[in-house]
Design a protein around this motif. Structure first.
Motif, PDB file in Angstrom:
ATOM      1  N   UNK A 150       0.852  -1.197   0.000  1.00  0.00           N
ATOM      2  CA  UNK A 150       0.000   0.000   0.000  1.00  0.00           C
ATOM      3  C   UNK A 150       0.884   1.243   0.000  1.00  0.00           C
ATOM      4  N   UNK A 151       1.927   1.205   0.800  1.00  0.00           N
ATOM      5  CA  UNK A 151       2.853   2.333   0.905  1.00  0.00           C
ATOM      6  C   UNK A 151       3.519   2.601  -0.461  1.00  0.00           C
ATOM      7  N   UNK A 152       3.922   1.520  -1.111  1.00  0.00           N
ATOM      8  CA  UNK A 152       4.571   1.649  -2.431  1.00  0.00           C
ATOM      9  C   UNK A 152       3.616   2.290  -3.432  1.00  0.00           C
ATOM     10  N   UNK A 153       2.362   1.893  -3.364  1.00  0.00           N
ATOM     11  CA  UNK A 153       1.376   2.441  -4.295  1.00  0.00           C
ATOM     12  C   UNK A 153       1.166   3.921  -4.065  1.00  0.00           C
ATOM     13  N   UNK A 154       1.114   4.258  -2.791  1.00  0.00           N
ATOM     14  CA  UNK A 154       0.906   5.663  -2.445  1.00  0.00           C
ATOM     15  C   UNK A 154       2.036   6.514  -3.041  1.00  0.00           C
ATOM     16  N   UNK A 155       3.273   6.057  -2.849  1.00  0.00           N
ATOM     17  CA  UNK A 155       4.407   6.846  -3.315  1.00  0.00           C
ATOM     18  C   UNK A 155       4.529   6.814  -4.843  1.00  0.00           C
ATOM     19  N   UNK A 156       4.468   5.582  -5.391  1.00  0.00           N
ATOM     20  CA  UNK A 156       4.670   5.442  -6.850  1.00  0.00           C
ATOM     21  C   UNK A 156       3.526   6.083  -7.610  1.00  0.00           C
ATOM     22  N   UNK A 157       2.340   6.027  -7.022  1.00  0.00           N
ATOM     23  CA  UNK A 157       1.174   6.517  -7.741  1.00  0.00           C
ATOM     24  C   UNK A 157       1.060   8.026  -7.749  1.00  0.00           C
ATOM     25  N   UNK A 158       1.707   8.685  -6.799  1.00  0.00           N
ATOM     26  CA  UNK A 158       1.480  10.132  -6.743  1.00  0.00           C
ATOM     27  C   UNK A 158       2.591  10.970  -7.374  1.00  0.00           C
ATOM     28  N   UNK A 159       3.828  10.643  -7.032  1.00  0.00           N
ATOM     29  CA  UNK A 159       4.931  11.528  -7.452  1.00  0.00           C
ATOM     30  C   UNK A 159       5.114  11.526  -8.979  1.00  0.00           C
ATOM     31  N   UNK A 160       5.101  10.320  -9.543  1.00  0.00           N
ATOM     32  CA  UNK A 160       5.363  10.176 -10.981  1.00  0.00           C
ATOM     33  C   UNK A 160       4.304  10.887 -11.826  1.00  0.00           C
ATOM     34  N   UNK A 161       3.035  10.600 -11.526  1.00  0.00           N
ATOM     35  CA  UNK A 161       1.969  11.118 -12.379  1.00  0.00           C
ATOM     36  C   UNK A 161       1.848  12.633 -12.227  1.00  0.00           C
ATOM     37  N   UNK A 162       2.020  13.131 -10.995  1.00  0.00           N
ATOM     38  CA  UNK A 162       1.920  14.585 -10.819  1.00  0.00           C
ATOM     39  C   UNK A 162       3.064  15.277 -11.565  1.00  0.00           C
ATOM     40  N   UNK A 163       4.229  14.657 -11.562  1.00  0.00           N
ATOM     41  CA  UNK A 163       5.359  15.258 -12.275  1.00  0.00           C
ATOM     42  C   UNK A 163       5.078  15.281 -13.778  1.00  0.00           C
ATOM     43  N   UNK A 164       4.568  14.163 -14.297  1.00  0.00           N
ATOM     44  CA  UNK A 164       4.283  14.082 -15.741  1.00  0.00           C
ATOM     45  C   UNK A 164       3.249  15.139 -16.142  1.00  0.00           C
ATOM     46  N   UNK A 165       2.220  15.314 -15.319  1.00  0.00           N
ATOM     47  CA  UNK A 165       1.162  16.265 -15.678  1.00  0.00           C
ATOM     48  C   UNK A 165       1.662  17.706 -15.570  1.00  0.00           C
ATOM     49  N   UNK A 166       2.564  17.932 -14.626  1.00  0.00           N
ATOM     50  CA  UNK A 166       3.134  19.284 -14.503  1.00  0.00           C
ATOM     51  C   UNK A 166       3.948  19.612 -15.757  1.00  0.00           C
ATOM     52  N   UNK A 167       4.771  18.652 -16.183  1.00  0.00           N
ATOM     53  CA  UNK A 167       5.548  18.863 -17.416  1.00  0.00           C
ATOM     54  C   UNK A 167       4.607  19.156 -18.588  1.00  0.00           C
ATOM     55  N   UNK A 168       3.537  18.372 -18.669  1.00  0.00           N
ATOM     56  CA  UNK A 168       2.626  18.526 -19.800  1.00  0.00           C
ATOM     57  C   UNK A 168       1.995  19.924 -19.800  1.00  0.00           C
ATOM     58  N   UNK A 169       1.531  20.372 -18.632  1.00  0.00           N
ATOM     59  CA  UNK A 169       0.902  21.706 -18.562  1.00  0.00           C
ATOM     60  C   UNK A 169       1.898  22.781 -18.976  1.00  0.00           C
TER      61      UNK A 169
END
Ligand code: HEM
Length: 507
Positions: free
Chosen positions: A306-325
């Motif tokens: 669960x901990x891994x999902x929390x970390x892997x699921x949030x940092x990566x996708x938010x970074x990708x979307x920030x780059x895209x914007x």
């Protein structure tokens, strides 16, 4: 008596130092012995010294650029010393296929820095090994990303995105510029909390939410620059028992305790019947814990995944979307083209799971963003489990083998004009480049059986958020704002400074 003790200690210390130096010299000979080249290592830090020096010189860690230079200088197969550890980098598609896919059984385990084995991620999919049950964990978790489950999650994600857009609207009314990366991070944390564990975190509105504060803290502390303990453990692995002991007092441990405690509470509440009708990651893991076979999971494994999902699921996708914007704000023509597609889809219906997945230009923007700025650049690595020779190259047991996404994505032999942001290269009519997204030239989610398990989830969240964002706002770069600088924290390549954008509500 004291003299005898002191002399014995001194002799022991000297023996230790001489022995360590001898071992180090042997290790530093290994690269040449196996016929590889690379930058000369520093006696204590290995090639970590090069990264530290460059960081000091320019003010940020541009390891991604450094690797491009290394590839140009030493070719498609080269090696560096991470401390004393030999890390072989592969840039050639055939080599990558042979090592990461065809010989997976000999390279099934991720190359993890030894001190990270102390984190509460060690029993999770991110770090576990084949021997400690990677295959079973993976097969338990993978079904959460089936099309049916993703469709079911789509409404939840959509409502969190609506909150995100409301917040942006409120902020855009004020006169202050703000960092949109923070908002993306709040969004992805709320999304993963709800979809994976059915918990309602409030990271978007409450910046003091423990998940928001400590997840960010955790990522800050995996960075060598903020955590000397990691550097020490890489420099002097002979004293690993000391570093492991000190780990308990480090910033990393401090950040993970409240997060794991929070997840433990979620676990206990679910066990007591709360939210028992939710079909989410936690349910799949609990079912495996209740499994009567010998492949059942322990509570520790459930919590750490669960901990891994929390970390892997949030940092990566938010970074990708920030780059895209940022990229859409910078390249207004591309943004306009995307908006045209959004309008067309809305004329025929609404932005939902199916329509979003049918949008070709959105897909091209998504793929090109991840090619141009792959958020995860130092994680596609494996440990060589036993000596093996592949395509004439000897890989010694214990070395790491890594593929650096940015090098593959920015290589001129893989892409035409790789430094230009051009989503058109992924459109069907450009068949040559479209093919590349299906092979090993586009690897933001990794390679082989151990590729990112959350890839489809990330894609859905990314596309839904970006489509709704561009539907609502026109993005622009404020006057005088500096170009975005990617900075590598060791694993993730994230924007170095605050990402400030102008958001104008569309008519
Ligand atoms: C844009 C977003 C994302 C990117 C760029 C990304 C990238 C990656 C990469 C490069 C790897 C290593 C793959 C390899 O070693 O070959 C990885 C592994 C992993 N990712 Fe992601 N990821 C993203 C989103 C997510 C999400 C949303 C989740 C969970 C919901 C997730 C969970 C994981 C897990 C659990 C692993 C370990 C898989 C294994 O070892 O079997 N990731 N990711």
């Amino acid at each position: 008596m004291t003299l005898i003790i002191l002399s014995t200690l001194l002799i022991a210390l000297l023996t230790f130092i001489v022995h360590s130096i001898f071992i180090r010299i042997q290790k530093f000979k290994l690269r040449a012995k196996i016929g590889l080249d690379g930058p000369p290592p520093h006696w204590l830090l290995g090639n970590l010294k090069d990264i530290i020096d460059r960081t000091k010189e320019i003010g940020w860690n541009n390891a991604q650029e450094w690797h491009l230079e290394l590839q140009k200088k030493y070719g498609d197969r080269y090696a560096i010393y991470f401390g004393q550890k030999l890390d072989i980098f592969l840039c050639n598609e055939e080599d990558i296929k042979e090592v990461f896919i065809k010989n997976f059984s000999n390279f099934s385990d991720r190359g993890v820095i030894e001190i990270f084995r102390e984190t509460k991620l060690n029993a999770s999919l991110l770090q576990n090994t084949y021997a400690t049950g990677w295959k079973h964990t993976r097969s338990t978790i993978a079904p959460i990303f089936s099309t049916g489950k993703m469709k079911a999650m789509h409404e939840t994600i959509s409502s969190k995105i609506d909150t995100f857009l409301e917040i942006l609207e409120e902020k855009s009314m004020g006169n202050e510029q703000w960092d949109i990366y923070d908002d993306f991070q709040g969004l992805t944390l709320d999304v993963i909390g709800k979809c994976a564990f059915a918990i309602d975190t409030n990271c978007q509105r409450d910046r003091n939410d423990v998940f928001y504060v400590e997840a960010r803290n955790f990522f800050k502390n995996i960075d060598l620059r903020h955590n000397p303990l990691v550097t020490c453990s890489v420099m002097i692995p002979e004293l690993m028992w000391i570093w492991k002991f000190l780990y308990k007092f480090s910033g990393l441990a401090e950040a993970e305790i409240p997060l794991v405690q929070g997840l433990d509470d979620v676990y206990e509440r679910r066990r007591s019947g709360e939210g028992s009708d939710s079909v989410d990651l936690l349910k799949l893991l609990l079912d495996r814990e209740d499994d009567k076979t010998k492949e059942k999971m322990t509570k520790k494994e459930v919590i750490e995944n669960c901990f891994a999902f929390l970390l892997a699921g949030y940092e990566t996708t938010s970074t990708a979307m920030t780059y895209c914007s940022y990229l859409l704000a910078k390249y207004s023509e591309i943004q306009k083209k995307l908006w045209e597609e959004i309008k067309m889809v809305k004329n025929e219906g609404k932005l939902d799971y199916d329509s979003i997945h049918s949008m070709k230009y959105l897909d091209a923007v998504y793929k090109e963003t991840l090619r141009y700025y792959p958020p995860v650049i130092h994680f596609i690595s494996r440990t060589c489990l036993s000596d093996i020779t592949i395509r004439g190259q000897f890989y010694p047991k214990g070395c790491s083998v890594t593929v650096q996404g940015n090098t593959i994505h920015r290589s001129e032999s893989n892409w035409d004009h790789p430094d230009i942001f051009d989503p058109d290269r992924f459109l069907a009519e450009n068949s040559e480049t479209t093919e590349k997204s299906g092979n090993l030239k586009w690897i933001p989610f990794g390679v082989g059986p151990r590729y990112c398990v959350g890839m489809r989830f990330a894609e859905m969240e990314f596309k839904m958020t970006i489509a709704k964002l561009i539907d609502k706002f026109e993005l622009g770069i404020p006057m005088g704002e500096r170009d975005l600088i990617p900075d590598c924290n060791g694993v993730i390549m994230r924007p170095k400074d605050a990402v400030k954008l102008n958001l104008k509500l569309r008519e």
